[in-house]
Design a protein around this motif. Structure first.
Motif, PDB file in Angstrom:
ATOM      1  N   SER A  96      57.446   2.218  98.414  1.00 32.86           N
ATOM      2  CA  SER A  96      56.999   2.811  99.682  1.00 32.86           C
ATOM      3  C   SER A  96      55.583   3.360  99.543  1.00 32.86           C
ATOM      4  N   TRP A  97      55.336   4.057  98.453  1.00 39.97           N
ATOM      5  CA  TRP A  97      53.994   4.596  98.179  1.00 39.97           C
ATOM      6  C   TRP A  97      52.966   3.469  98.155  1.00 39.97           C
ATOM      7  N   ALA A  99      53.164   0.468  99.525  1.00 44.17           N
ATOM      8  CA  ALA A  99      53.024  -0.149 100.845  1.00 44.17           C
ATOM      9  C   ALA A  99      52.113   0.678 101.748  1.00 44.17           C
ATOM     10  N   ILE A 100      52.261   2.004 101.707  1.00 51.61           N
ATOM     11  CA  ILE A 100      51.416   2.871 102.541  1.00 51.61           C
ATOM     12  C   ILE A 100      49.970   2.815 102.057  1.00 51.61           C
ATOM     13  N   MET A 101      49.773   2.825 100.757  1.00 48.06           N
ATOM     14  CA  MET A 101      48.413   2.754 100.214  1.00 48.06           C
ATOM     15  C   MET A 101      47.732   1.447 100.622  1.00 48.06           C
ATOM     16  N   GLN A 102      48.520   0.385 100.763  1.00 53.57           N
ATOM     17  CA  GLN A 102      47.979  -0.917 101.165  1.00 53.57           C
ATOM     18  C   GLN A 102      47.940  -1.097 102.680  1.00 53.57           C
ATOM     19  N   GLY A 103      48.506  -0.145 103.426  1.00 55.07           N
ATOM     20  CA  GLY A 103      48.542  -0.266 104.883  1.00 55.07           C
ATOM     21  C   GLY A 103      49.456  -1.370 105.364  1.00 55.07           C
ATOM     22  N   ASN A 104      50.506  -1.663 104.602  1.00 56.34           N
ATOM     23  CA  ASN A 104      51.387  -2.798 104.883  1.00 56.34           C
ATOM     24  C   ASN A 104      52.674  -2.298 105.542  1.00 56.34           C
ATOM     25  N   SER A 109      58.575  -1.112 105.631  1.00 56.49           N
ATOM     26  CA  SER A 109      59.901  -1.226 106.256  1.00 56.49           C
ATOM     27  C   SER A 109      60.912  -1.803 105.275  1.00 56.49           C
ATOM     28  N   PHE A 110      60.477  -2.755 104.453  1.00 57.54           N
ATOM     29  CA  PHE A 110      61.371  -3.315 103.432  1.00 57.54           C
ATOM     30  C   PHE A 110      61.716  -2.264 102.380  1.00 57.54           C
ATOM     31  N   SER A 111      60.729  -1.485 101.991  1.00 57.48           N
ATOM     32  CA  SER A 111      60.976  -0.477 100.951  1.00 57.48           C
ATOM     33  C   SER A 111      61.961   0.583 101.435  1.00 57.48           C
ATOM     34  N   THR A 112      61.885   0.965 102.707  1.00 53.68           N
ATOM     35  CA  THR A 112      62.843   1.955 103.207  1.00 53.68           C
ATOM     36  C   THR A 112      64.251   1.359 103.302  1.00 53.68           C
ATOM     37  N   SER A 113      64.325   0.017 103.460  1.00 62.14           N
ATOM     38  CA  SER A 113      65.659  -0.610 103.441  1.00 62.14           C
ATOM     39  C   SER A 113      66.273  -0.496 102.053  1.00 62.14           C
ATOM     40  N   PHE A 167      47.322  11.997  98.737  1.00 65.41           N
ATOM     41  CA  PHE A 167      46.418  10.858  98.645  1.00 65.41           C
ATOM     42  C   PHE A 167      45.491  10.787  99.857  1.00 65.41           C
ATOM     43  N   ASP A 168      45.189  11.943 100.397  1.00 65.14           N
ATOM     44  CA  ASP A 168      44.272  12.060 101.531  1.00 65.14           C
ATOM     45  C   ASP A 168      42.982  11.251 101.250  1.00 65.14           C
ATOM     46  N   PRO A 169      42.476  10.442 102.201  1.00 73.16           N
ATOM     47  CA  PRO A 169      42.804  10.425 103.634  1.00 73.16           C
ATOM     48  C   PRO A 169      43.969   9.525 104.029  1.00 73.16           C
ATOM     49  N   ILE A 170      44.654   8.905 103.067  1.00 71.17           N
ATOM     50  CA  ILE A 170      45.824   8.094 103.405  1.00 71.17           C
ATOM     51  C   ILE A 170      47.023   9.028 103.551  1.00 71.17           C
ATOM     52  N   LEU A 171      47.590   9.040 104.737  1.00 70.08           N
ATOM     53  CA  LEU A 171      48.643  10.004 105.046  1.00 70.08           C
ATOM     54  C   LEU A 171      50.005   9.560 104.518  1.00 70.08           C
ATOM     55  N   PHE A 172      50.846  10.537 104.186  1.00 69.10           N
ATOM     56  CA  PHE A 172      52.282  10.388 103.936  1.00 69.10           C
ATOM     57  C   PHE A 172      52.651   9.739 102.598  1.00 69.10           C
ATOM     58  N   ALA A 173      51.703   9.069 101.936  1.00 68.50           N
ATOM     59  CA  ALA A 173      52.045   8.314 100.722  1.00 68.50           C
ATOM     60  C   ALA A 173      52.640   9.208  99.638  1.00 68.50           C
ATOM     61  N   GLY A 174      52.105  10.411  99.488  1.00 61.93           N
ATOM     62  CA  GLY A 174      52.575  11.295  98.434  1.00 61.93           C
ATOM     63  C   GLY A 174      54.029  11.685  98.578  1.00 61.93           C
ATOM     64  N   ALA A 175      54.493  11.854  99.817  1.00 60.79           N
ATOM     65  CA  ALA A 175      55.889  12.249 100.043  1.00 60.79           C
ATOM     66  C   ALA A 175      56.848  11.176  99.550  1.00 60.79           C
ATOM     67  N   PHE A 176      56.483   9.914  99.736  1.00 59.01           N
ATOM     68  CA  PHE A 176      57.376   8.838  99.315  1.00 59.01           C
ATOM     69  C   PHE A 176      57.319   8.610  97.805  1.00 59.01           C
ATOM     70  N   LEU A 177      56.173   8.890  97.192  1.00 57.82           N
ATOM     71  CA  LEU A 177      56.125   8.826  95.734  1.00 57.82           C
ATOM     72  C   LEU A 177      56.965   9.950  95.134  1.00 57.82           C
TER      73      LEU A 177
END
Length: 403
Positions: A96-97, A99-104, A109-113, A167-177
């Motif tokens: 998930s981390w 995917a967010i870093m890559q903007g994918n 969505s696959f990782s949360t599955s 991982f600012d300015p990329i939002l939310f990635a840290g929470a999933f890591l």
């Protein structure tokens, strides 16, 4: 009597350990639910209608994982199965981390599955505690395990608040890591579980045919109430963070609202088992359904922060009574040799319905708005209450005929 005492000592020990594991593994869904829709909104372009898809794939992954989880635990034991599930959480958090870093969005969505797949193992914690408990202690064993969600209600949202901007300015990635770290803590706790040899050795499937068991009226009522208690909770909870942000509340407000909601989900577990013993399973389920309806009543009264918070607390408590009570009803429907297939089937039905509710939540919110989304609660609650009333009538007629 001696067997019950021995079983209950083991059940108490396992319930305590599973509650500890629940406090970490159970905090992971709070991260996905609170941040999944917002992350989807962040990753998508102009069309935001699929923003809640990562939450829906999470729930779908749980439904898909039910039978594989049951299979693995049947062949490798509860303890090893639970550790395998936590390893899936560890891996999916890293994915998930990435995917967010890559903007994918698709990969996210696959990782949360995969996180949902891991959650299918966590959902079996309550049944694992019940497996070694006497009939008298079984509702308490289920309830005790769920108390771990109290810490989960604090750990999950606080993890979001302190890590989402790492991982600012990329939002939310840290929470999933951070999800991966929570999975590691769960693994360490799960290593302390112990089960009798009969719980860890492969057994041939026995007992009545599955169709005969699941067509019992009591199972139909129990599974329906469990499924809709969970589905209604997921339906409203999934949309809540998006609705709050749309009503000019902050992301931190949304995370804290989910924290209060998860506290409402699990804090009553300290006494839900006692309530079931005192008033009966059906009455506790009915109380949960009324509380779910009360959630929508409050939500329809306004869009201030207090309305969202109170509604989400009621939603959580309603889920607790409805889901734990219905789970206890399910345990009355099978013999020990039948439990693996019945438990798996029950959870598959529950999370199949929850998947539909979660997937439709974002679309309903976008198309119809927060008010109409909450109105859907009432006819579903009425259906479940009608089934419970019919079950009560059937039980009363059976008692009178046997008198």
């Amino acid at each position: 009597m001696t067997i019950d005492v021995i079983d209950d000592r083991l059940a108490r020990r396992n319930s305590f350990i599973l509650a500890g594991a629940q406090s970490f593994a159970g905090s992971i869904p709070a991260i996905v639910v609170a941040m999944g829709g917002l992350t989807g909104h962040y990753l998508l372009g102009a069309d935001k209608s699929l923003a809640t898809l990562p939450v829906s794939t999470f729930v779908a992954g749980t439904a898909i994982g039910i039978y594989p989880a049951a299979f693995l635990m049947k062949h490798f034991g509860r303890r090893n199965g639970f550790i395998i599930g936590a390893l899936f959480s560890l891996f999916s958090g890293i994915l998930s981390w990435y995917a967010i870093m890559q903007g994918n969005f698709a990969l996210f969505s696959f990782s949360t599955s995969l996180t949902g797949f891991a959650t299918a193992f966590t959902q079996q914690y309550r049944f694992a505690a019940a497996d070694t408990a006497s009939d008298t202690f079984r509702p308490k064993a289920i309830s005790w395990v769920m108390t771990g969600g109290v810490l989960a209600a604090i750990i999950g949202p606080q993890t979001i608040i302190y890590t989402k901007d790492l991982f600012d300015p990329i939002l939310f990635a840290g929470a999933f890591l951070a999800q991966s770290a929570l999975a590691i803590f769960a693994i360490l706790i799960l290593m302390g579980l112990k089960f009798p040899p009969k719980q860890t050795k492969e057994q041939k499937q026995g007992g009545r045919p599955l169709l005969e068991i699941i067509t019992q009226f009591r199972f139909i009522v129990a599974a329906t109430c469990a499924a809709f208690s969970y589905a209604l909770m997921s339906f409203v909870m999934t949309a809540s963070p998006l609705a709050m942000v749309a009503c000019n509340h902050s992301q931190e407000d949304a995370a804290l609202a989910i924290q209060w909601h998860v506290l409402g989900m699990y804090l009553p577990s300290f006494f839900t088992g006692n309530l079931i013993q005192k008033f009966g399973k059906e009455k506790v389920v009915a109380a949960g359904l009324f509380l779910l309806a009360s959630c929508s009543v409050v939500a329809l009264m306004g869009i201030e922060l207090s309305h969202f918070w109170i509604a989400l607390v009621l939603l959580g408590v309603g889920w607790n009574f409805g889901f734990i009570g219905a789970t206890a009803m399910v345990t009355d429907c099978y013999q020990p040799t039948e439990r693996a297939k019945v438990q798996a089937t029950n959870d598959f039905l529950v999370f199949g319905v929850v998947t539909i509710a979660s997937f439709s939540s974002g679309s309903v919110l976008n198309a119809w708005g927060w008010e109409k989304l909450n109105l859907i609660m009432f006819p579903v609650v009425a259906l479940c209450l009608a089934l419970l009333a019919l079950q009560w009538v059937r039980n009363r007629s059976l008692r009178e005929s046997n008198a």
